[in-house]
Design an enzyme around this catalytic site. Structure first.
Site, short mmCIF file in Angstrom:
data_model
loop_
_atom_site.label_atom_id
_atom_site.label_comp_id
_atom_site.label_asym_id
_atom_site.label_seq_id
_atom_site.Cartn_x
_atom_site.Cartn_y
_atom_site.Cartn_z
N CYS A 163 -7.64 20.73 -25.67
CA CYS A 163 -6.40 20.97 -24.92
C CYS A 163 -5.39 21.79 -25.73
O CYS A 163 -4.32 22.15 -25.19
CB CYS A 163 -5.74 19.65 -24.53
SG CYS A 163 -6.78 18.53 -23.60
N HIS A 186 -6.51 11.70 -17.95
CA HIS A 186 -7.63 11.71 -17.03
C HIS A 186 -7.56 10.52 -16.07
O HIS A 186 -8.58 10.09 -15.52
CB HIS A 186 -8.95 11.65 -17.80
CG HIS A 186 -9.35 12.96 -18.39
ND1 HIS A 186 -10.62 13.19 -18.89
CD2 HIS A 186 -8.68 14.12 -18.57
CE1 HIS A 186 -10.70 14.43 -19.37
NE2 HIS A 186 -9.53 15.01 -19.19
N GLU A 197 11.39 5.76 -5.03
CA GLU A 197 12.32 5.43 -6.10
C GLU A 197 11.91 6.04 -7.44
O GLU A 197 12.76 6.51 -8.21
CB GLU A 197 12.43 3.91 -6.23
CG GLU A 197 13.34 3.42 -7.34
CD GLU A 197 14.82 3.73 -7.10
OE1 GLU A 197 15.60 3.61 -8.06
OE2 GLU A 197 15.18 4.09 -5.95
N ASP A 253 20.21 26.72 7.95
CA ASP A 253 21.48 27.06 7.32
C ASP A 253 22.49 25.98 7.73
O ASP A 253 22.22 25.18 8.63
CB ASP A 253 21.92 28.44 7.81
CG ASP A 253 23.15 28.94 7.09
OD1 ASP A 253 23.43 28.47 5.97
OD2 ASP A 253 23.86 29.79 7.65
N GLU A 267 26.60 26.24 7.60
CA GLU A 267 27.82 26.72 8.24
C GLU A 267 27.49 27.58 9.46
O GLU A 267 26.81 28.60 9.36
CB GLU A 267 28.64 27.53 7.23
CG GLU A 267 30.01 27.94 7.71
CD GLU A 267 30.80 28.68 6.63
OE1 GLU A 267 31.91 29.13 6.93
OE2 GLU A 267 30.28 28.79 5.51
N SER A 302 21.29 26.83 1.80
CA SER A 302 22.67 27.27 1.98
C SER A 302 23.22 27.82 0.67
O SER A 302 22.71 27.51 -0.41
CB SER A 302 23.53 26.08 2.44
OG SER A 302 24.91 26.41 2.45
N SER A 303 24.27 28.60 0.78
CA SER A 303 24.92 29.14 -0.41
C SER A 303 25.67 28.05 -1.16
O SER A 303 25.97 28.20 -2.34
CB SER A 303 25.88 30.27 -0.04
OG SER A 303 26.85 29.81 0.88
N ASP A 350 23.16 31.49 11.30
CA ASP A 350 24.13 32.15 12.17
C ASP A 350 24.48 33.55 11.66
O ASP A 350 25.21 34.29 12.32
CB ASP A 350 25.42 31.32 12.24
CG ASP A 350 26.16 31.29 10.92
OD1 ASP A 350 27.35 31.64 10.87
OD2 ASP A 350 25.52 30.92 9.92
#
Length: 487
Positions: A111, A131, A154, A286, A288, A402-403, A446
């Site tokens: 490895c 493994h 969780e 999106d 807004e 979204s921004s 939008d």
């Protein structure tokens, strides 16, 4: 003691340092962990491996020595003297003494080149190759998938950079006949998934790395827990990759939501009619003007941030979080000034007074306080919660893009008049995250310019026409909806 040069910094290649307490303790730690992992089934049959960097405060992490377990050795019987010690560049500095028959001649782990990639590309402090059976079987659930995905568990919180509501994504690479041949594909996976701290190898196992051996061990335990959880959920017919962990869809992506539907599908199969297949597997929303009125952002969130800016920054100015925000804003302002963006104003230097700097900083985490104090409540259009529930019930995964920051997105959808809507969402993305498009992904926005860019990237696009949204160009050519019920 180690041979010291340059004001006390040890000479790493010296025999004195190779025999130092720090190196001996690390070699002992590797052998101890191998014995422990053997009992967990991670390194049985001489398989699997561990490597840890020798921590020394006077040495920068990238230059620290590396201890690696040998190849083809009974991991539960190893002793510290069986370990290899390598330089930071991978040169073998210390080789174990050959043992009598039936022991094999000493050989550093196969490895090693893969471990070095994690050290070089992620500045890791330790790497574990397991493994464990669950890490092998989980790659077989979807034989052609290049990723393992799980959410709303969780133990995801034990993975660096992830929370309960996040979707954990682990890349899967294909196995090869020899371990070293995996090096290139593992490096590509590390590069393509910058947030990942593990790579699965199909029909083989998993590589996990962390900042330290404790961090790597903790994450490895969490990963194996999540792999086992996915396998058990699969056996129960439940989907581990969606927030509610509902029924697994059949091979065509269709979910039986009630007995009537199941009977209908059964009849179609008997009549050799095709089972309905959803045209979309994923929807990206999106915020807004799409899920949320523009007025909520402009008339509620922004004024709240403005009105509470000074109080928030004054109270949290010395915190690491706010200082990180200030550094990011400095970098953005510097870039704006270099590009001569109109209205750009330089932020005072770090030597300036606290009050002068606060006057020039825009809020970063003010909204969190507002939501926690119940001074703010997220607003979505009335049709949004019902649509989210229906999409989830039919097996469609829904994400937010979204921004705004991912934290702001979680706050908005986690605190609405309709309750916590995050249970319907598989992930949150901001503009710092890239991604690959697919024809079965629908993007709702939008903004005309965003629609054009998404279409060019290969996504299906629908433009949301909501109250308060700006006008669209004539002959824009996109499908439009005024409610999610039309999607």
């Amino acid at each position: 003691m180690a041979t010291a040069v340059n004001g006390g910094v040890p000479l790493l290649s010296s025999q004195a340092y190779l025999e130092s307490t720090a190196v001996k303790e690390t070699r002992g730690l590797v052998s101890e962990l191998c014995r422990q992992f053997y009992t967990l089934g991670w390194v049985s049959g001489t398989g699997g491996s561990i490597t840890i960097k020798v921590h020394e405060d006077s040495i920068v992490k990238r230059q620290q020595l590396i201890v690696m377990s040998p190849s083809g050795v009974q991991k539960e019987r190893m002793v510290p003297e069986d370990m290899y010690v390598l330089s930071a560049s991978g040169e073998i500095l210390c080789t174990p003494v050959k043992k009598p028959y039936p022991h094999r001649p000493p050989k550093c782990t196969d490895c090693a080149p893969l471990f070095m990639k994690a050290y070089e590309m992620r500045d890791a402090g330790a790497v574990i190759h397991s493994h464990g059976l669950e890490s092998c079987l989980v790659t077989m659930l979807h034989p052609f998938s290049r990723e393992f995905r799980i959410t709303h568990m969780e133990m995801i919180k034990g993975i660096k950079g992830h929370g309960y509501h996040d979707e954990l994504v682990i890349p899967i690479i294909e196995n090869t006949a020899h371990e070293g041949e995996l090096t290139e594909s593992l490096a590509k996976a590390i590069e393509d998934y910058p947030k990942a701290t593990a790579v699965l190898v199909r029909n083989h196992g998993v590589y996990v790395w962390g900042d330290s051996w404790i961090n790597a061990k903790t994450q490895a335990e969490c990963y194996h827990y999540l792999f086992e959880a996915a396998l058990k959920l699969h056996n129960l017919g439940l989907d581990w990759s969606t927030p509610l962990h509902g029924s697994i869809h059949n091979s065509k992506g269709y979910e039986y939501t009630n007995r009537q539907q199941a009977g209908s599908v059964k009849a179609q199969l008997q009549n050799r009619n095709p089972v309905p297949e959803p045209s979309r597997h994923c929807i990206i929303l999106d915020i807004e003007g799409t899920t949320t009125p523009i007025s909520f952002v402009t008339d509620v969130l922004f004024p709240y941030a403005r009105d509470n800016l000074r109080k928030h920054l004054t109270a949290t100015y010395d915190s690491a979080e706010t200082q990180d925000d200030i550094k990011l804003i400095r970098a953005q302002v510097k870039d704006d000034l270099e590009k001569r963006v109109p209205g750009s104003v330089p932020i005072p230097s770090e030597d300036s007074g606290k009050d002068d700097i606060i006057k020039c900083i825009v809020a970063g985490h003010i909204w969190r306080t507002g939501f926690e104090n119940k001074e703010l409540q997220g607003v979505v259009f009335d049709d949004v919660p019902e649509a989210l529930g229906e999409w989830q019930a039919t097996g469609i995964k829904v994400y937010i893009y979204s921004s705004g920051s991912r934290e702001a997105q979680r706050l908005l959808f986690g605190n609405t008049a309709h309750g916590d809507l995050r249970k319907y969402l598989c992930g949150f993305f901001d503009t710092t995250i890239g991604g690959q498009a697919h024809s079965q992904i629908l993007f709702l926005t939008d903004v005309y310019e965003e629609a054009v860019a998404a279409k060019a990237a290969g996504l299906e696009v629908i433009i949301s026409v909501r109250p308060g949204n700006g006008p669209l160009p004539d002959n824009h050519g996109f499908t439009t909806v005024t409610s999610f019920t039309e999607v």
